[in-house]
Design an enzyme around this catalytic site. Structure first.
Site, PDB file in Angstrom:
ATOM      1  N   ASP A 163     -22.025  47.052  -7.527  1.00  0.00           N
ATOM      2  CA  ASP A 163     -21.077  46.772  -8.907  1.00  0.00           C
ATOM      3  C   ASP A 163     -22.460  47.055  -9.629  1.00  0.00           C
ATOM      4  O   ASP A 163     -23.448  46.391 -10.709  1.00  0.00           O
ATOM      5  CB  ASP A 163     -21.255  44.913  -8.752  1.00  0.00           C
ATOM      6  CG  ASP A 163     -20.607  44.678  -7.807  1.00  0.00           C
ATOM      7  OD1 ASP A 163     -20.696  44.895  -7.022  1.00  0.00           O
ATOM      8  OD2 ASP A 163     -18.855  44.234  -8.357  1.00  0.00           O
ATOM      9  N   ASP A 192     -17.636  49.014  -7.177  1.00  0.00           N
ATOM     10  CA  ASP A 192     -17.798  48.899  -8.447  1.00  0.00           C
ATOM     11  C   ASP A 192     -18.794  49.904  -9.060  1.00  0.00           C
ATOM     12  O   ASP A 192     -19.910  49.605  -9.271  1.00  0.00           O
ATOM     13  CB  ASP A 192     -18.388  47.895  -9.217  1.00  0.00           C
ATOM     14  CG  ASP A 192     -16.788  46.800  -8.942  1.00  0.00           C
ATOM     15  OD1 ASP A 192     -15.917  47.491  -8.686  1.00  0.00           O
ATOM     16  OD2 ASP A 192     -16.432  45.203  -9.354  1.00  0.00           O
ATOM     17  N   HIS A 324     -15.461  33.567  -9.005  1.00  0.00           N
ATOM     18  CA  HIS A 324     -14.669  35.127  -7.552  1.00  0.00           C
ATOM     19  C   HIS A 324     -14.416  34.184  -6.397  1.00  0.00           C
ATOM     20  O   HIS A 324     -14.034  34.569  -5.508  1.00  0.00           O
ATOM     21  CB  HIS A 324     -15.129  36.211  -7.592  1.00  0.00           C
ATOM     22  CG  HIS A 324     -15.255  37.286  -8.359  1.00  0.00           C
ATOM     23  ND1 HIS A 324     -14.538  37.925  -9.644  1.00  0.00           N
ATOM     24  CD2 HIS A 324     -16.371  37.776  -9.545  1.00  0.00           C
ATOM     25  CE1 HIS A 324     -14.920  38.287 -10.218  1.00  0.00           C
ATOM     26  NE2 HIS A 324     -15.113  38.322 -10.598  1.00  0.00           N
ATOM     27  N   HIS A 351     -19.298  42.360  -5.959  1.00  0.00           N
ATOM     28  CA  HIS A 351     -17.912  41.767  -6.845  1.00  0.00           C
ATOM     29  C   HIS A 351     -19.142  40.385  -7.843  1.00  0.00           C
ATOM     30  O   HIS A 351     -19.006  40.569  -9.229  1.00  0.00           O
ATOM     31  CB  HIS A 351     -16.846  40.834  -5.903  1.00  0.00           C
ATOM     32  CG  HIS A 351     -15.501  40.456  -6.353  1.00  0.00           C
ATOM     33  ND1 HIS A 351     -15.391  41.861  -7.519  1.00  0.00           N
ATOM     34  CD2 HIS A 351     -15.115  39.942  -6.485  1.00  0.00           C
ATOM     35  CE1 HIS A 351     -13.820  41.428  -8.048  1.00  0.00           C
ATOM     36  NE2 HIS A 351     -13.611  40.361  -7.743  1.00  0.00           N
ATOM     37  N   VAL A 352     -19.172  39.437  -7.005  1.00  0.00           N
ATOM     38  CA  VAL A 352     -20.121  38.548  -7.297  1.00  0.00           C
ATOM     39  C   VAL A 352     -21.372  38.922  -8.178  1.00  0.00           C
ATOM     40  O   VAL A 352     -21.792  39.486  -7.130  1.00  0.00           O
ATOM     41  CB  VAL A 352     -20.579  37.340  -6.558  1.00  0.00           C
ATOM     42  CG1 VAL A 352     -21.099  35.851  -7.699  1.00  0.00           C
ATOM     43  CG2 VAL A 352     -18.650  37.230  -6.247  1.00  0.00           C
ATOM     44  N   HIS A 353     -21.280  38.726  -9.361  1.00  0.00           N
ATOM     45  CA  HIS A 353     -22.537  39.962 -10.199  1.00  0.00           C
ATOM     46  C   HIS A 353     -23.746  38.458  -9.952  1.00  0.00           C
ATOM     47  O   HIS A 353     -24.861  38.239 -11.216  1.00  0.00           O
ATOM     48  CB  HIS A 353     -22.603  39.312 -11.636  1.00  0.00           C
ATOM     49  CG  HIS A 353     -21.424  40.595 -11.837  1.00  0.00           C
ATOM     50  ND1 HIS A 353     -20.381  41.258 -12.690  1.00  0.00           N
ATOM     51  CD2 HIS A 353     -20.918  41.619 -10.860  1.00  0.00           C
ATOM     52  CE1 HIS A 353     -20.084  41.916 -12.804  1.00  0.00           C
ATOM     53  NE2 HIS A 353     -19.720  42.547 -11.060  1.00  0.00           N
TER      54      HIS A 353
HETATM   55 FE   FE2 Z   1     -15.516  43.976  -8.589  1.00  0.00          FE
END
Ligand code: FE2
Ligand code: NAG
Ligand code: NAG
Ligand code: NAG
Ligand code: NAG
Ligand code: NAG
Ligand code: NAG
Length: 463
Positions: A163, A192, A324, A351-353
């Site tokens: 990400d 990402d 998420h 996905h999870v920041h």
């Molecule tokens: Fe993502």
């Protein structure tokens, strides 16, 4: 510097002991919560290489199943130009050529430059190669190391990022990866990339700027690509209905050499690791191509040859952040029994920041009537690591679910990256590193034991 490093180590070890006696921890680290903003197009990291039609956005990835091939990709803006890569081993003067193909695409009102993909094959293992792309005085030279031959006790160090995006924080993450005294030899990237879709009409010049930004690493070491949701670029309102169009034109994977039929899921062997890449945003239900491929893939892994079985995906299966939450659940339901059966060592997702590391747990007993739907400690199960903390424009995911579930060993909403130092068939040293610390500081450290050769308890929480 040396003394500083020792001091940091002592602190880290002290913290580490803290982890052992407590159950899972939510780090109390206090960070500034400035919003991440994209670096403007005029930033130093986005500078176009000088000269007419000069190659830009140079990136490499593994080009076959074992590491003897490299795919070299780049973009020329003005005209197609040459698709030839000239390359030679460091200790040789014999230059060789590999000529590839050019592709272009349109996205709404954006037209891409000329995207080149050339594959260099039959390389020697564990060898430094130089390569050149472009012609005349816009020729640009880079180099890479091929991995050692595949084997059970071959040490190898992977970097881990996800990400990433192209904010000032993204630049810090990449800088910390580069400056980490632990030197990653290849990057496992969990999806990402550019976040171009954040802009109106998914302004694809942000795909180009990302390519120029990341070049300082991607041109010199392979990045192993996983597709994330920001690679979808699915936007029917502007007539863009082909998922992954920009990503698939720009980034290649060696999917055919692992019997895959799509670039979005595939596997590679590298040194002592077997890396399986899955697509969270492609069908994975029963009978789908991805399901069928994975079903046939797991039995092919030979732990006597590649002891370390690692899986990459974008959407995490175990995530105790409220962002998420449970998005990875449907894929977990489909595939988790195989992960336990085949003793996957580590699963990395993004996905999870934020950052999170689980203990070894599984949740496969549940059969719709027995009510056994709570994750349990399982020494055959992987450790799940969320490393979506690259620093993109969406900012940190700092709202955790409470209380912290037992399976969650460590969680923290800070930007950073990780390294995985495989030592031999039994031990791999893992470190998560946050951007707000000095380059040598390890914020979360674990010695992982291989699930096939040394399946001892390597948990860090009391359960
Ligand atoms: Fe993502
Ligand atoms: C290799 O490519 C370079 C640059 O495109 C060209 O000048 C040279 O003639 C080529 N050599 C061979 C043997 O094809
Ligand atoms: C695409 O369209 C938008 C809105 O009409 C405009 O602002 C932008 O400059 C256009 N881009 C190109 C490359 O034509
Ligand atoms: C990005 O990081 C590099 C390396 O630390 C630095 O030289 C450069 O100035 C940074 N650029 C921006 C826009 O922050
Ligand atoms: C597994 O790998 C080992 C070491 O390379 C090799 O000796 C053995 O034959 C392989 N087993 C299978 C079933 O291919
Ligand atoms: C944090 O997550 C909880 C649970 O999803 C939600 O109820 C709450 O509104 C969220 N808080 C913030 C500040 O987003
Ligand atoms: C494997 O690596 C670990 C960690 O470096 C070390 O303690 C262990 O002795 C090594 N095992 C062998 C057989 O060399």
């Amino acid at each position: 510097m040396g003394l500083l490093y020792i001091c940091f180590s002592v602190i880290v070890l002290t913290l580490y002991h803290g982890v052992v006696v407590n159950s899972g921890i939510t780090s109390s680290f206090v960070r500034q919560e400035a919003k991440s903003v994209d670096m403007p197009f005029t930033s130093d990291v986005f500078i176009h290489p000088p000269g007419y039609n000069a190659p830009q956005q140079v990136h490499i990835t593994q080009g076959d199943h074992v590491g003897r091939a490299v795919i070299v990709s780049w973009v020329t803006q003005d005209e197609p130009g040459s698709s030839t890569v000239v390359y030679w081993a460091d200790k040789s003067h014999q230059k060789q050529n590999a000529t590839g193909r050019i592709t272009t695409y349109k996205y709404y009102n954006y037209t891409s430059g000329f995207i080149h993909h050339s594959i260099i094959k039959n390389l020697e293992f564990d060898t430094k190669y130089h390569y050149e792309v472009g012609t005349g005085h816009t020729t640009r030279r880079f180099w890479f190391m091929t991995p050692p031959a595949v084997g059970p006790d071959v040490p190898y160090t992977f970097g881990l990022m996800g990400d990433l995006g192209q904010t000032y924080d993204s630049n810090l993450t990449l800088t910390h990866y580069e400056m980490n005294p632990v030197k990653g030899q290849a990057v496992l990237f969990v999806g990402d990339l550019s976040y171009a879709d954040h802009y109106t009409f998914h302004d694809n010049s942000r795909w180009d700027s990302w390519g120029r930004f990341a070049e300082r690493s991607t041109a010199y070491q392979p990045w192993i690509w996983t597709a994330g949701n920001h690679e979808l670029d699915y936007e029917p309102s502007i007539g863009e209905t082909k998922p992954f169009k920009p990503f698939l034109h720009r980034y290649r994977t060696p999917f055919r050499s692992s019997g895959s039929t799509e670039p979005l899921w595939y596997s590679i062997k590298r040194a002592s690791a077997y890396v399986i890449v899955l697509s969270s945003y492609s069908a994975y239900g029963m009978y789908t191509p991805q399901y069928q491929w994975l079903l046939e893939e797991f039995p092919k892994v030979n732990r006597s040859e590649t002891p370390w079985l690692i899986v990459l995906m974008h959407s995490p299966w175990y995530n105790s952040n409220s962002y998420h939450f449970m998005e990875g659940e449907t894929m977990r339901v489909m595939f988790e029994p195989w992960f336990v059966q085949y003793k996957v060592d580590l699963v990395f997702a993004g996905h999870v920041h934020a950052y999170e590391r689980s203990e070894r747990i599984s949740n496969i007993a549940y059969n719709i009537v027995n009510g056994e739907c709570t994750p349990v400690v399982d020494q055959s199960a992987p450790v799940y690591i969320t490393i979506g903390d690259g620093g993109n424009i969406e900012g940190l995911a700092n709202n955790m679910t409470e209380p912290q579930p037992k399976y969650s060993a460590y969680r923290e909403a800070s930007f950073g990256h990780a390294t995985l130092e495989i030592k031999n068939r039994t031990h791999a040293y893992y470190n998560w590193h946050r951007n707000s610390d000095g380059y040598a500081v390890r914020a979360d450290s674990v010695m992982f034991f291989n699930r096939y050769w040394h399946p001892k308890d390597d948990s860090t929480s009391k359960t």
